[in-house]
Design a protein around this motif. Structure first.
Motif, mmCIF file in Angstrom:
data_model
loop_
_atom_site.group_PDB
_atom_site.id
_atom_site.type_symbol
_atom_site.label_atom_id
_atom_site.label_comp_id
_atom_site.label_asym_id
_atom_site.label_seq_id
_atom_site.Cartn_x
_atom_site.Cartn_y
_atom_site.Cartn_z
ATOM 1 N N ALA A 1 44.580 40.641 50.254
ATOM 2 C CA ALA A 1 44.999 39.897 49.067
ATOM 3 C C ALA A 1 46.508 39.950 48.900
ATOM 4 N N ARG A 2 47.093 41.122 49.127
ATOM 5 C CA ARG A 2 48.539 41.257 48.992
ATOM 6 C C ARG A 2 49.260 40.331 49.974
ATOM 7 N N LYS A 3 48.789 40.301 51.199
ATOM 8 C CA LYS A 3 49.419 39.456 52.225
ATOM 9 C C LYS A 3 49.309 37.972 51.856
ATOM 10 N N ARG A 4 48.117 37.546 51.439
ATOM 11 C CA ARG A 4 47.928 36.131 51.130
ATOM 12 C C ARG A 4 48.723 35.712 49.896
ATOM 13 N N LEU A 5 48.685 36.518 48.849
ATOM 14 C CA LEU A 5 49.393 36.154 47.612
ATOM 15 C C LEU A 5 50.899 36.151 47.810
ATOM 16 N N ARG A 6 51.393 37.022 48.682
ATOM 17 C CA ARG A 6 52.820 36.985 49.014
ATOM 18 C C ARG A 6 53.161 35.686 49.732
ATOM 19 N N GLU A 7 52.307 35.273 50.657
ATOM 20 C CA GLU A 7 52.570 34.041 51.403
ATOM 21 C C GLU A 7 52.543 32.825 50.483
ATOM 22 N N LEU A 8 51.752 32.912 49.416
ATOM 23 C CA LEU A 8 51.688 31.822 48.447
ATOM 24 C C LEU A 8 52.774 31.936 47.378
ATOM 25 N N ARG A 9 53.639 32.909 47.517
ATOM 26 C CA ARG A 9 54.804 33.091 46.639
ATOM 27 C C ARG A 9 54.415 33.417 45.186
ATOM 28 N N PHE A 10 53.319 34.168 45.019
ATOM 29 C CA PHE A 10 53.019 34.663 43.680
ATOM 30 C C PHE A 10 54.049 35.725 43.305
ATOM 31 N N ASP A 11 54.252 35.912 42.011
ATOM 32 C CA ASP A 11 55.219 36.901 41.565
ATOM 33 C C ASP A 11 54.690 38.313 41.796
ATOM 34 N N LYS A 12 55.588 39.280 41.839
ATOM 35 C CA LYS A 12 55.238 40.653 42.195
ATOM 36 C C LYS A 12 54.242 41.273 41.220
ATOM 37 N N ASP A 13 54.399 41.009 39.927
ATOM 38 C CA ASP A 13 53.496 41.605 38.942
ATOM 39 C C ASP A 13 52.066 41.107 39.122
ATOM 40 N N THR A 14 51.919 39.813 39.368
ATOM 41 C CA THR A 14 50.579 39.261 39.590
ATOM 42 C C THR A 14 49.954 39.842 40.842
ATOM 43 N N ILE A 15 50.722 39.921 41.920
ATOM 44 C CA ILE A 15 50.217 40.474 43.175
ATOM 45 C C ILE A 15 49.768 41.917 42.973
ATOM 46 N N LYS A 16 50.603 42.703 42.328
ATOM 47 C CA LYS A 16 50.293 44.117 42.111
ATOM 48 C C LYS A 16 49.010 44.271 41.296
ATOM 49 N N ALA A 17 48.876 43.491 40.247
ATOM 50 C CA ALA A 17 47.719 43.609 39.367
ATOM 51 C C ALA A 17 46.437 43.177 40.079
ATOM 52 N N VAL A 18 46.471 42.045 40.772
ATOM 53 C CA VAL A 18 45.273 41.552 41.462
ATOM 54 C C VAL A 18 44.823 42.546 42.528
ATOM 55 N N CYS A 19 45.768 43.039 43.312
ATOM 56 C CA CYS A 19 45.413 43.952 44.404
ATOM 57 C C CYS A 19 44.872 45.276 43.864
ATOM 58 N N ARG A 20 45.407 45.736 42.748
ATOM 59 C CA ARG A 20 44.892 46.974 42.160
ATOM 60 C C ARG A 20 43.455 46.781 41.684
ATOM 61 N N LEU A 21 43.137 45.652 41.095
ATOM 62 C CA LEU A 21 41.774 45.388 40.661
ATOM 63 C C LEU A 21 40.815 45.295 41.847
ATOM 64 N N VAL A 22 41.250 44.635 42.918
ATOM 65 C CA VAL A 22 40.417 44.566 44.124
ATOM 66 C C VAL A 22 40.146 45.969 44.660
ATOM 67 N N GLU A 23 41.183 46.798 44.647
ATOM 68 C CA GLU A 23 41.060 48.167 45.155
ATOM 69 C C GLU A 23 40.108 49.007 44.307
ATOM 70 N N LEU A 24 40.068 48.751 42.998
ATOM 71 C CA LEU A 24 39.291 49.583 42.074
ATOM 72 C C LEU A 24 37.901 49.032 41.762
ATOM 73 N N HIS A 25 37.563 47.853 42.261
ATOM 74 C CA HIS A 25 36.370 47.179 41.737
ATOM 75 C C HIS A 25 35.055 47.900 42.050
ATOM 76 N N LEU A 26 35.055 48.818 43.021
ATOM 77 C CA LEU A 26 33.833 49.568 43.351
ATOM 78 C C LEU A 26 33.774 50.934 42.685
ATOM 79 N N ARG A 27 34.856 51.358 42.047
ATOM 80 C CA ARG A 27 34.949 52.718 41.532
ATOM 81 C C ARG A 27 33.778 53.051 40.595
ATOM 82 N N PHE A 28 33.370 52.116 39.776
ATOM 83 C CA PHE A 28 32.305 52.371 38.800
ATOM 84 C C PHE A 28 31.000 52.822 39.451
ATOM 85 N N HIS A 29 30.747 52.373 40.676
ATOM 86 C CA HIS A 29 29.448 52.655 41.291
ATOM 87 C C HIS A 29 29.257 54.131 41.611
#
Length: 483
Positions: free
Chosen positions: A328-356
């Motif tokens: 996700a980080r690689k793709r969003l960077r290539e699409l020129r998303f801003d750093k805050d959006t990239i950081k937030a999206v990637c952190r959510l992807v990383e954490l999405h299984l934690r609850f299980h």
């Protein structure tokens, strides 16, 4: 139909008539065009007011002088003059007969001589309708109203010519399909499929902007499906079509692509106010929320690279959340998303299984604190993403997962009330740590701070004196203390 459409323009009608009378008195034509006309027929309020005129830019400036509250000409090179009148900001553009540089895809501006000539250069027939001012004569040379009634997207000219002029229009077709719940007609969809690769000529920033508008629409599944089925998504967001993993003959896993679209829709349904048992006021994510929607769409993109078939007939995707965050980080960077959006999206992807790992509520308070601390300001979005990630058709299992997450949110709420969990800090600040250990600011102080933070997360509030004792014990075991 026209009378009803005009009624939706009533709030701006005085301004429309005034503007129309000024231009016609000066010997020029002017018409309301594009989105505002389309939206009036759809009983929608358009945020923009766009006009097209026979007047050249310098004539437009002269006509609005003394009437407009402000005028700006940043778009003069494209024939556009901006005007503010009261609460309204509008753009008035000279009739255009654009040609496109087929190398750069940038428009070569040529002023046109007629309204019909201007309308044919527009992207879709539903955007190629106009109301002449001041008499509100309806102009629809390319059948936009009929296409609107059929809820169909067609191009005023050949789709091959239109998309060849500007390939981004193919993404706009997908976006309008999502925004308006219209179908893309067979001819333009066939052209999209045939010309999918030409989207590579468009800058990453323009592609990103269309993708964002699509995702923020009421029905993004429609547009995403169009991008995937036409092949365009292979060039702009290839990780999404890659989710359509081939299902083997034993059906040992779900269609991850369909699952991801469902998670996106379920996350959208959770935006806004919500009720959680045991929580007085559940945290709200106001919609539409781009970070949440991107994370929902991309949360499983690590699965294709991590899929393994197990000897017992099962399938695993170990660590797909970590792999997915990197992709996700690689793709969003290539699409020129801003750093805050990239950081937030990637952190959510990383954490999405934690609850299980929560099981049936076995987590200690320490584990709950870490869950909250690791999510940080993204906790409210993580709540929604985790809940949306349940797409099981087993109603009993779905209800159990929901109840378990209700319990977790309630526990978080209780701990927050007791410990100000959202702002967990060590019980000694940096100055106090330095004083206890007799050290100066630097890496060693940072290491001591992290140690006390871990104590705080594991054990909760133990008091400053006990924290200082624990710090001294820890310090005696550190190599730096021997120096």
């Amino acid at each position: 139909m026209l009378a009803e459409a005009v009624s939706h323009l009533e709030p701006v009608m005085p301004m429309l008539r005034e503007l129309g009378e000024r231009f016609t008195s000066a010997g020029h034509e002017i018409a309301l065009v594009g989105g505002p006309v389309r939206d009036a027929f759809l009983a929608r309020t358009s945020p923009d007011l766009d006009f097209t005129t026979s007047a050249r830019p310098e004539d437009t400036e002269r006509i609005v002088d003394g009437w407009a509250d402000a005028v700006w000409d940043l778009g003069r090179a494209f024939g556009t003059i901006g005007v503010r009148k009261g609460d309204f900001q509008v753009e008035i553009t000279t009739y255009r007969a654009d040609a496109y540089d087929r190398e750069t895809r940038k428009p070569v501006v040529e002023f046109g001589d007629s309204l019909d000539e201007d309308l044919v250069r527009r992207d879709f027939t539903v955007n190629a309708m106009a109301l002449r001012l001041p008499d509100l004569t309806f102009v629809d040379p390319y059948g936009g109203l009929a296409d609107m009634a059929a809820r169909s997207l067609r191009t005023p000219t050949s789709p091959e010519v239109s998309f060849g002029d500007d390939p981004l229009r193919m993404m706009r077709a997908a976006r309008f399909s999502s925004q308006l719940s219209f179908d893309i007609a067979p001819e333009p969809f066939a052209a999209m499929t045939e010309m999918a690769g030409s989207i590579r000529m468009i800058s990453a920033e323009r592609v990103r902007d269309e993708l964002v508008k699509l995702l923020m629409s009421p029905a993004p599944r429609r547009g995403l499906t169009a991008l995937v089925d036409s092949g365009i998504c292979e060039y702009v967001l290839p990780e999404v079509p890659a989710l359509a993993l081939e299902i083997d003959e034993h059906h040992r896993h779900k269609d991850v692509y369909e699952h991801s679209l469902t998670v996106l829709e379920q996350a959208m349904d959770l935006e806004g106010p919500r009720d959680v048992p045991g929580v007085e006021e559940a945290e709200v994510v106001e919609g539409p929320d781009l970070v949440l929607r991107l994370a929902a769409l991309l949360h499983d993109i690590g699965k294709p690279d991590t899929r393994r078939f197990e000897s017992g007939g099962g399938v695993s995707f170990h660590h797909h959340e970590l792999v997915g965050a990197k992709l996700a980080r690689k793709r969003l960077r290539e699409l020129r998303f801003d750093k805050d959006t990239i950081k937030a999206v990637c952190r959510l992807v990383e954490l999405h299984l934690r609850f299980h790992g929560y099981g049936n509520g076995e987590w200690t308070d320490s584990a709950v604190r870490r869950y909250v601390t690791d999510a940080g300001p993204l906790l409210s979005r993580l709540h929604l993403l985790t809940r949306a990630d349940s797409t099981t058709r087993n109603k009993r299992k779905a209800a159990r997962l929901q109840a378990t997450y209700d319990d977790l949110e309630a526990r978080i709420e209780r701990l927050k009330a007791e410990e100000e969990l959202a702002a967990v800090r060590p019980e000694l600040n940096g100055n106090e740590i330095a004083e206890v250990l007799g050290i100066k600011p630097g890496p060693v102080l940072g290491k001591a701070y992290q140690y006390l933070l871990s104590v705080r997360l594991d054990e909760g509030v133990i008091g400053k004196e006990a924290a200082a004792d624990r710090l001294r014990t820890w310090w005696a075991e550190q190599p730096e203390s021997q120096g």
